[in-house]
Write a protein that holds these residues in place. Sequence first.
Motif, PDB file in Angstrom:
ATOM      1  N   LEU A 199      34.731   5.241  -0.212  1.00 46.22           N
ATOM      2  CA  LEU A 199      34.088   4.632   0.947  1.00 46.22           C
ATOM      3  C   LEU A 199      32.670   5.172   1.009  1.00 46.22           C
ATOM      4  O   LEU A 199      32.438   6.291   1.440  1.00 46.22           O
ATOM      5  N   LEU A 234      28.639   0.367   5.281  1.00 45.17           N
ATOM      6  CA  LEU A 234      29.675   0.703   4.313  1.00 45.17           C
ATOM      7  C   LEU A 234      29.632  -0.318   3.182  1.00 45.17           C
ATOM      8  O   LEU A 234      29.414  -1.509   3.407  1.00 45.17           O
ATOM      9  N   PHE A 285      37.367  -1.758  -0.922  1.00 46.64           N
ATOM     10  CA  PHE A 285      36.461  -0.682  -1.302  1.00 46.64           C
ATOM     11  C   PHE A 285      36.506  -0.541  -2.818  1.00 46.64           C
ATOM     12  O   PHE A 285      37.511  -0.883  -3.438  1.00 46.64           O
ATOM     13  N   TYR A 307      43.846  -1.450   3.714  1.00 51.05           N
ATOM     14  CA  TYR A 307      42.424  -1.095   3.753  1.00 51.05           C
ATOM     15  C   TYR A 307      41.927  -1.066   5.192  1.00 51.05           C
ATOM     16  O   TYR A 307      41.101  -0.248   5.573  1.00 51.05           O
ATOM     17  N   LEU A 358      40.130   2.021   7.081  1.00 48.06           N
ATOM     18  CA  LEU A 358      38.867   1.816   7.783  1.00 48.06           C
ATOM     19  C   LEU A 358      38.948   2.338   9.216  1.00 48.06           C
ATOM     20  O   LEU A 358      38.026   2.980   9.719  1.00 48.06           O
TER      21      LEU A 358
END
Length: 346
Positions: free
Chosen positions: A231, A238, A254, A330, A334
């Motif tokens: 990340l 990001l 990612f 994911y 996050l």
Amino acid sequence: MALLTNQLIRWFRKNKRDLPWRENPTPYCVWISEIMLQQTVVNAVIPYFRKWMEKYPDIAHLAKAKEAEVLRMWEGLGYYARARNIFKAAIEIEKKFGGRMPETWEEWRGLPGIGDYTASAIMSIAFGKPYPVLDANVRRVGRRILGMAAWDKKREKELLEFLREAMPRKNPGAFNEALMELGQKVCLPDKPLCEKCPVKRFCIGFEKNIQNLIPGKADRKITKKKTYLALFVSRGKLLIVKREKGILKDLWGFPEFQEEGEIASFIKKEGGRRFKETGKLKARIHYYTRFRDELIPFVYEVEKQFGGNAGSRRWVSFNELEKYPLPSVYRKILEELLLKTCPAKI
DNA sequence: AAATCGGGGCC
DNA sequence: GGCCCAGATTT
């Protein structure tokens, strides 16, 4: 009407659940619900179906949507090819059928994401046409009723023929739904509740006491693997990448690495100047099909937003991430990152 | 015919 | 933690 059919329908009328797609079984609603229900349990589907119908109440709304938005609506349900196929089919219905919903089995069967099962389910439930369905429930129920311990193509045809004959001309949809609901509530895969079954006196499996041998256990080996996630954070943004192929096509994620050491060389190769690893997030075990994938996320603060903003690679703010479809594991990672870096936003 | 789906409920 | 699911598509 055969007695078995009679008993089954009677049981269904008494025991059927109130499900949102049963309130108004139009071809559109039945289609969407059937796709959502593919390999997905009823309780997982209910909230998604409600949200979907608010956003896309009919084919015209759906056909005007953006694919990314459709995928975002699907986020968390899995098997994302289903969402892509629904969207493709919607476009096709608008183009080929002028926005009119298909009305025959063959028309439905020709649309992306619709196989024999779904075409038959739509035709019987939404149009009242006598097409038997054969899903995992009906297969198990049917095999037990007919005492089919073994299973192959020939027996599948026999079962379909049996269903075609048993199917009431008046309400084939209820017959199909009844068999599926019986499979979910009574004729369970493991330890079926035969004493509660409305058709046990017609069941060869019950009579011979071989119901527990059907369908038999599936043997599958689990393959373990590890994936390192990076990340990259830079000035509140990001780095996310878009999958161009495979099952996760058009979903974002990612950057992934097979080894932890590959991350630093990746940054250098991409022209990222100074960077530091600022933390490790919780590893996540992700199961799918026959894999057990350990996802190990690392957070890197990088000085430069390297790699530009190409089509398949983007630096986005945390707010913008709301619009990007991500696999739900994911999304969870996050959320953990967000909680660590800026708890005020939550 | 067999493998492949990057979810999640439920026991 | 493992099994299973209102399957379809690719190989």
